[in-house]
Design an enzyme around this catalytic site. Structure first.
Site, PDB file in Angstrom:
ATOM      1  N   LYS A 115       0.829  -1.222   0.000  1.00 37.66           N
ATOM      2  CA  LYS A 115       0.000   0.000   0.000  1.00 37.66           C
ATOM      3  C   LYS A 115       0.852   1.257   0.000  1.00 37.66           C
ATOM      4  CE  LYS A 115      -4.363  -1.775   0.889  1.00 37.66           C
ATOM      5  NZ  LYS A 115      -5.744  -1.587   1.220  1.00 37.66           N
ATOM      6  N   LYS A 197      -3.488  -9.858  -6.556  1.00 42.02           N
ATOM      7  CA  LYS A 197      -4.793 -10.282  -6.028  1.00 42.02           C
ATOM      8  C   LYS A 197      -5.889  -9.322  -6.491  1.00 42.02           C
ATOM      9  CE  LYS A 197      -5.720  -8.030  -1.686  1.00 42.02           C
ATOM     10  NZ  LYS A 197      -6.723  -7.972  -0.693  1.00 42.02           N
ATOM     11  N   LYS A 200     -10.727  -4.557  -4.188  1.00 43.11           N
ATOM     12  CA  LYS A 200     -11.832  -3.625  -4.456  1.00 43.11           C
ATOM     13  C   LYS A 200     -11.340  -2.220  -4.738  1.00 43.11           C
ATOM     14  CE  LYS A 200     -13.432  -3.952   0.154  1.00 43.11           C
ATOM     15  NZ  LYS A 200     -12.318  -3.590   1.049  1.00 43.11           N
TER      16      LYS A 200
HETATM   17  P1  ATP Z   1      -8.632  -2.899  -0.501  1.00 42.96           P
HETATM   18  O1  ATP Z   1      -8.484  -3.038  -1.979  1.00 42.96           O
HETATM   19  O2  ATP Z   1      -9.367  -1.670  -0.073  1.00 42.96           O
HETATM   20  O3  ATP Z   1      -7.362  -3.118   0.256  1.00 42.96           O
HETATM   21  P2  ATP Z   1      -9.605  -5.601  -0.404  1.00 42.96           P
HETATM   22  O4  ATP Z   1     -10.455  -5.885  -1.580  1.00 42.96           O
HETATM   23  O5  ATP Z   1      -8.228  -6.146  -0.401  1.00 42.96           O
HETATM   24  O6  ATP Z   1      -9.602  -4.072  -0.069  1.00 42.96           O
HETATM   25  P3  ATP Z   1     -10.320  -6.026   2.401  1.00 42.96           P
HETATM   26  O7  ATP Z   1     -11.375  -5.176   2.953  1.00 42.96           O
HETATM   27  O8  ATP Z   1      -8.915  -5.675   2.720  1.00 42.96           O
HETATM   28  O9  ATP Z   1     -10.443  -6.155   0.819  1.00 42.96           O
HETATM   29  O10 ATP Z   1     -10.578  -7.540   2.791  1.00 42.96           O
HETATM   30  C1  ATP Z   1     -11.780  -8.084   3.267  1.00 42.96           C
HETATM   31  C2  ATP Z   1     -11.682  -9.592   3.293  1.00 42.96           C
HETATM   32  O11 ATP Z   1     -11.650 -10.107   1.965  1.00 42.96           O
HETATM   33  C3  ATP Z   1     -10.415 -10.125   3.963  1.00 42.96           C
HETATM   34  O12 ATP Z   1     -10.746 -11.266   4.709  1.00 42.96           O
HETATM   35  C4  ATP Z   1      -9.515 -10.474   2.824  1.00 42.96           C
HETATM   36  O13 ATP Z   1      -8.608 -11.493   3.160  1.00 42.96           O
HETATM   37  C5  ATP Z   1     -10.525 -10.953   1.788  1.00 42.96           C
HETATM   38  N1  ATP Z   1     -10.015 -10.756   0.427  1.00 42.96           N
HETATM   39  C6  ATP Z   1      -9.740  -9.573  -0.165  1.00 42.96           C
HETATM   40  N2  ATP Z   1      -9.331  -9.748  -1.424  1.00 42.96           N
HETATM   41  C7  ATP Z   1      -9.337 -11.089  -1.642  1.00 42.96           C
HETATM   42  C8  ATP Z   1      -8.998 -11.906  -2.776  1.00 42.96           C
HETATM   43  N3  ATP Z   1      -8.592 -11.382  -3.900  1.00 42.96           N
HETATM   44  N4  ATP Z   1      -9.144 -13.248  -2.642  1.00 42.96           N
HETATM   45  C9  ATP Z   1      -9.575 -13.806  -1.496  1.00 42.96           C
HETATM   46  N5  ATP Z   1      -9.896 -13.080  -0.403  1.00 42.96           N
HETATM   47  C10 ATP Z   1      -9.781 -11.751  -0.458  1.00 42.96           C
END
Ligand code: ATP
Ligand code: LTN
Length: 334
Positions: A115, A197, A200
């Protein structure tokens, strides 16, 4: 009987529209755990402001994220659903735990490194101490299990280290939590850069399938998903594009990799991608319908938030006062 249930805590940041990564990696599992465990799920808005958010959007997304929890199958009667900033003990415990977390430990967190690169103009202290707040979220409720995707494993290991350190310095205070990761779906990759990965907050909307994408958008995004030129539907982690699509298809259909290989033996990528898109759109449809219905009744969602925060506050206060006593903060009776 109620007291013997193990406790679960998890959360999602209201930092964007939720993706199928969030659903398959986290939310779908939460749904399966609600009968066996005492479950608490929060919308982690304090975490979300480690990256700049538009205030009106953050407010809207906080409500929407709560609605998504319910739309994904969480029953607000069985689970405690709440918003992190409604429970002040998260920020309070986070301060204390920060004094039991080392600079070096936080410097090694890969999410912080990623990040910081992505937000080079805003590498703030909150981004650095993010895992301490996450440890506070978990330890406040004496959680036994934390259902998350693989990307959060390192943060949970740190929460365990902090808990053990505090317990050793005083006396047993915190339950040492375990991560709980799904067998399939723990790491869904980006559709445009399959070595990254799915996230969002990706700038490219084509890289992720959002839970609220229309059927047409879902099918179109899968059609454009980056694969390779081999034209072979065979599971191979060196070919992340196709492996990722196979994982997604497997999550939505329940078929394993060899079944999928047989189903598409001799068939082309176009046919396979269409099947993935259709399975995903079918899987998301009931969630989308429920989500739309829930958002029509904002008052009801707010009631759920209020009662969730009430229970969470009660539990969190108990742990926090124990911690304050142990570290030696002066106690007065009011
Ligand atoms: P951001 O992009 O804002 O960092 P994010 O999409 O990575 O957000 P988080 O809010 O950080 O999502 O994560 C919420 C949950 O979703 C966590 O348990 C995280 O491990 C899971 N998660 C996020 N992205 C993935 C992915 N690509 N595959 C599987 N699990 C995921
Ligand atoms: N850091 C997590 C979100 C999160 C979380 C938690 C997950 C904040 N607090 C407590 C589990 C338990 C993420 O997904 N990025």
């Amino acid at each position: 009987m109620e007291q013997q249930k193990k406790t679960i805590l998890s959360g999602v940041q209201p930092s964007g529209q939720l993706t199928i990564g969030n659903y398959l990696g986290a939310l779908r599992n939460w749904d399966m755990l609600q009968d066996e465990y005492d479950c608490l799920y929060c919308v982690v808005d304090l975490h979300a402001i480690t990256v700049r958010q538009n205030p009106a959007e953050l407010r809207r997304r906080t409500l929407e994220t709560l609605a998504i929890y319910i739309a994904c199958g969480l029953d607000p009667q069985k689970n405690t659903l709440f918003v992190q900033s409604h429970v002040p003990a998260h920020a309070e415990l986070s301060w204390v735990l920060g004094c039991y977390t080392m600079f070096g430990e936080l410097s090694r967190m890969t999410q912080f490194k990623d990040k910081s690169l992505k937000n080079a103009q805003n590498v703030n202290a909150g981004l650095f101490t993010y895992p301490v707040l996450m440890a506070a979220d978990i330890l406040l409720y004496q959680a036994d299990l934390v259902p998350v995707g693989i990307d959060q494993k390192q943060h949970i290991e740190l929460a365990r280290d902090i808990a053990e350190r505090f317990n050793a310095a005083y006396s047993p205070t915190f339950t040492v939590p375990e991560p709980y990761m799904p067998k399939a779906g723990a790491k869904i990759m980006s559709l445009s850069e399959p070595e990254k990965k799915m996230s969002k907050s990706d700038d490219n909307p084509g890289a992720a399938i959002y839970l609220n994408d229309s059927r047409d958008d879902i099918i179109r995004k899968f059609k454009r998903a980056v694969t390779d030129s081999e034209m072979l539907i065979k599971y191979d982690t060196d070919r992340m594009g196709i492996a990722n699509l196979m994982n997604i298809y497997s999550c939505f259909t329940g078929k394993d990799h060899s079944e999928i290989e047989r189903e598409f033996d001799g068939k082309g990528y176009a046919e396979f991608k269409l099947a993935v898109g259709e399975a995903c759109a079918d899987g998301l449809k009931p969630i989308q319908e429920k989500f739309a219905m829930l958002l029509e009744n904002k008052d009801e969602l707010e009631k759920i938030m209020i009662s969730g925060a009430e229970r969470a506050n009660y539990l969190a206060r108990k742990t926090l006062s124990k911690v304050y006593r142990k570290v030696g903060f002066y106690q007065v009776k009011s």
